[in-house]
Write a protein that holds these residues in place. Structure first.
Motif, PDB file in Angstrom:
ATOM      1  N   ASP A 161       0.854  -1.217  -0.057  1.00 36.33           N
ATOM      2  CA  ASP A 161       0.275   0.034  -0.001  1.00 36.33           C
ATOM      3  C   ASP A 161       1.183   1.201  -0.196  1.00 36.33           C
ATOM      4  O   ASP A 161       1.865   1.244   0.458  1.00 36.33           O
ATOM      5  N   LEU A 162       0.379   2.232  -0.636  1.00 37.35           N
ATOM      6  CA  LEU A 162       1.273   3.663  -0.668  1.00 37.35           C
ATOM      7  C   LEU A 162       0.246   4.584   0.042  1.00 37.35           C
ATOM      8  O   LEU A 162      -0.808   4.798  -0.313  1.00 37.35           O
ATOM      9  N   ILE A 163       0.862   5.217   1.107  1.00 33.88           N
ATOM     10  CA  ILE A 163       0.251   6.095   1.951  1.00 33.88           C
ATOM     11  C   ILE A 163       0.663   7.543   1.606  1.00 33.88           C
ATOM     12  O   ILE A 163       2.112   7.755   1.625  1.00 33.88           O
ATOM     13  N   TRP A 164      -0.084   8.325   1.409  1.00 30.92           N
ATOM     14  CA  TRP A 164       0.170   9.902   1.376  1.00 30.92           C
ATOM     15  C   TRP A 164      -0.791  10.779   2.109  1.00 30.92           C
ATOM     16  O   TRP A 164      -1.912  10.558   2.075  1.00 30.92           O
ATOM     17  N   LYS A 165      -0.209  11.563   2.856  1.00 32.27           N
ATOM     18  CA  LYS A 165      -0.862  12.584   3.811  1.00 32.27           C
ATOM     19  C   LYS A 165      -2.082  11.722   4.393  1.00 32.27           C
ATOM     20  O   LYS A 165      -3.285  12.229   4.620  1.00 32.27           O
ATOM     21  N   GLY A 166      -1.771  10.499   5.229  1.00 37.54           N
ATOM     22  CA  GLY A 166      -2.519  10.114   6.143  1.00 37.54           C
ATOM     23  C   GLY A 166      -3.543   9.079   5.409  1.00 37.54           C
ATOM     24  O   GLY A 166      -4.651   8.721   6.187  1.00 37.54           O
ATOM     25  N   THR A 167      -3.428   8.691   4.221  1.00 34.43           N
ATOM     26  CA  THR A 167      -4.538   8.063   3.381  1.00 34.43           C
ATOM     27  C   THR A 167      -3.709   7.017   2.505  1.00 34.43           C
ATOM     28  O   THR A 167      -2.787   7.366   1.699  1.00 34.43           O
ATOM     29  N   GLU A 168      -4.332   5.878   2.188  1.00 36.04           N
ATOM     30  CA  GLU A 168      -3.791   4.929   1.238  1.00 36.04           C
ATOM     31  C   GLU A 168      -4.173   5.398  -0.066  1.00 36.04           C
ATOM     32  O   GLU A 168      -5.448   5.734  -0.233  1.00 36.04           O
TER      33      GLU A 168
END
Length: 433
Positions: A350-357
């Motif tokens: 999974d890639l997470i960015w700014k607290g979201t997948e």
């Protein structure tokens, strides 16, 4: 759209909305808005040649559409860029009703659902209008990057005869006396393209999820940017490509709209550096417990939840100074049957960015016998026979991922909900307009 500065002292014709009409004793002003840009139109009432235009403006309502011909002049007293348009003719192409259902200048004056009911007006607000200009630039950059890498763009069916990944989250529709389903993703057909010999494919298209989720980041219909490519060595290759792709997209957005995004959304567009941090899920659990006292709930062990994602981003910033982080080594019970496994561990992330997948990616299982076994484990049989057949006659190693364009846009601009970043939102309680 005409560049005003490049046309000083030239005659131009501009069409747009009469955003604001001011009718004073000796002069009339119109703020003309076109494609998010504005120019002041100035009409001197005392001039005989303006008599017809003065009468037109006397009856003009805000948000009517007009076509204006005139000369652009510099005027340092004008706040909108120090320019004004001195018209020689004005044509009203459509007259707006005098009372608007919602405010254009103040999008917070109405509740979000009232705004969605009047989306055709809501989108005239600058903050909303530019969302899709920015989104277009991002998607264009992704597409161009893949074209340069010799990817083939495909268009897969959205009406399918079997549920794409599970039977619990699909929309069933009547199909000439039989049943069909709206596609949850183009996953199966992307892989069919690989089995057919296309080494690199992508698609930008709608996906449908029958999830009764009323959260800020879920929708029943959304736009997915899907990628699949062959002859990879491992899922690390998939992560490498996604890094490059996101960097290209963010670079393009920052170059064209970085200043506007700062002005309108108070966001600095950060271009990430390579490589993005990568961490195994078990190691992440330990780090989150050590740093924040966080314990993953029992029912989420082997996976992540919204709270885990938020803390993971906090950890990535504190530990690596990076907005993005890849998480790997999820439980096989939490991943799709078509993810390849090594030592019983799914080969994905999974890639997470700014607290979201924002992405689930993986190397796919391309070996027919192994795929059939993993599908049986998930209780999938004859309903996906057509899919398993793709792998019976040879298929190269491959992998891929998908990006939710609406979610990416929401995070990019730090907006509160997908309702803001979807042109027309679809959720459990909204099927109109």
């Amino acid at each position: 759209m005409i560049n005003f500065k490049e046309n000083i002292d030239k005659e131009v014709t501009i069409s747009g909305f009469a955003e604001k009409v001011r009718n004073l004793q000796w002069v009339q002003f119109i703020v003309l808005r076109a494609e998010g840009k504005r120019i002041q139109i100035t009409i001197e009432k005392s001039e005989e040649k303006n008599k017809e235009m003065v009468e037109i403006v006397n009856n003009l309502t805000n948000e009517s559409t007009i076509k204006v011909t005139g000369v652009i002049k510099e005027n340092e007293k004008v706040k909108m860029g120090g320019m004004e348009l001195i018209p020689s003719s004005i044509e009203v192409t459509s007259l707006s009703a005098p009372e608007l259902p919602i405010s254009i200048t103040n999008k917070d004056a109405a509740q979000i659902d009232t705004r969605m009911d009047n989306r055709f007006i809501d989108l005239r607000n600058d903050v909303n209008f530019y969302i899709f200009k920015i989104q277009t630039e991002f998607v264009k950059a992704l597409r161009n990057y893949l074209y340069k890498k010799d990817f083939t763009e495909i268009h897969t069916p959205k009406l399918i005869g079997a549920a794409s990944e599970s039977g619990s989250e699909v929309f069933e529709v009547e199909y000439f006396g039989d049943k069909a389903y709206l596609a949850q993703s183009p996953q199966f057909y992307k892989q069919m393209a690989i089995a057919a010999g296309y080494e690199k494919v992508f698609e930008v298209a709608p996906c449908f999820r029958a999830e009764n989720s009323n959260t800020n980041r879920h929708a029943t219909e959304f736009t997915s940017f899907d990628i699949e490519f062959a002859n990879i060595n491992s899922y690390q290759d998939v992560m490498d490509l996604e890094e490059d792709l996101l960097i290209e997209g963010l670079k393009a957005v920052k170059e064209k709209y970085g200043d506007l995004i700062k002005e309108k959304y108070n966001v600095d567009v950060v271009i990430p550096t390579k490589p993005f941090p990568r961490i195994k899920l078990e190691d992440l659990y330990e780090k989150l417990h050590e740093k924040y006292g966080y314990e993953i709930p029992d029912h989420d062990v082997g996976d992540m939840n919204a709270e885990t994602e938020k803390l993971t981003s906090k950890f990535a910033m504190e530990e690596y100074g990076h907005e993005f982080i890849f998480v790997t080594d999820f439980s096989k019970t939490k991943r799709a049957f078509y993810h390849m496994r090594k030592d019983d561990v799914p080969q994905g992330y999974d890639l997470i960015w700014k607290g979201t997948e924002i992405t689930t990616g993986a190397q796919r299982e391309h070996r027919y016998d192994v795929l059939e076994k993993q599908a049986s484990e998930k209780g999938l049989g004859e309903d996906i026979k057509f899919y398993k057949d793709f792998f019976k006659y040879g298929c190269p190693p491959h992998g891929g991922f998908a990006l939710g364009i609406d979610r990416i846009t929401m995070l990019l601009l730090n907006l509160p909900s997908l309702k803001e970043t979807m042109f027309i939102f679809r959720g459990p309680n909204r099927i109109t307009p």
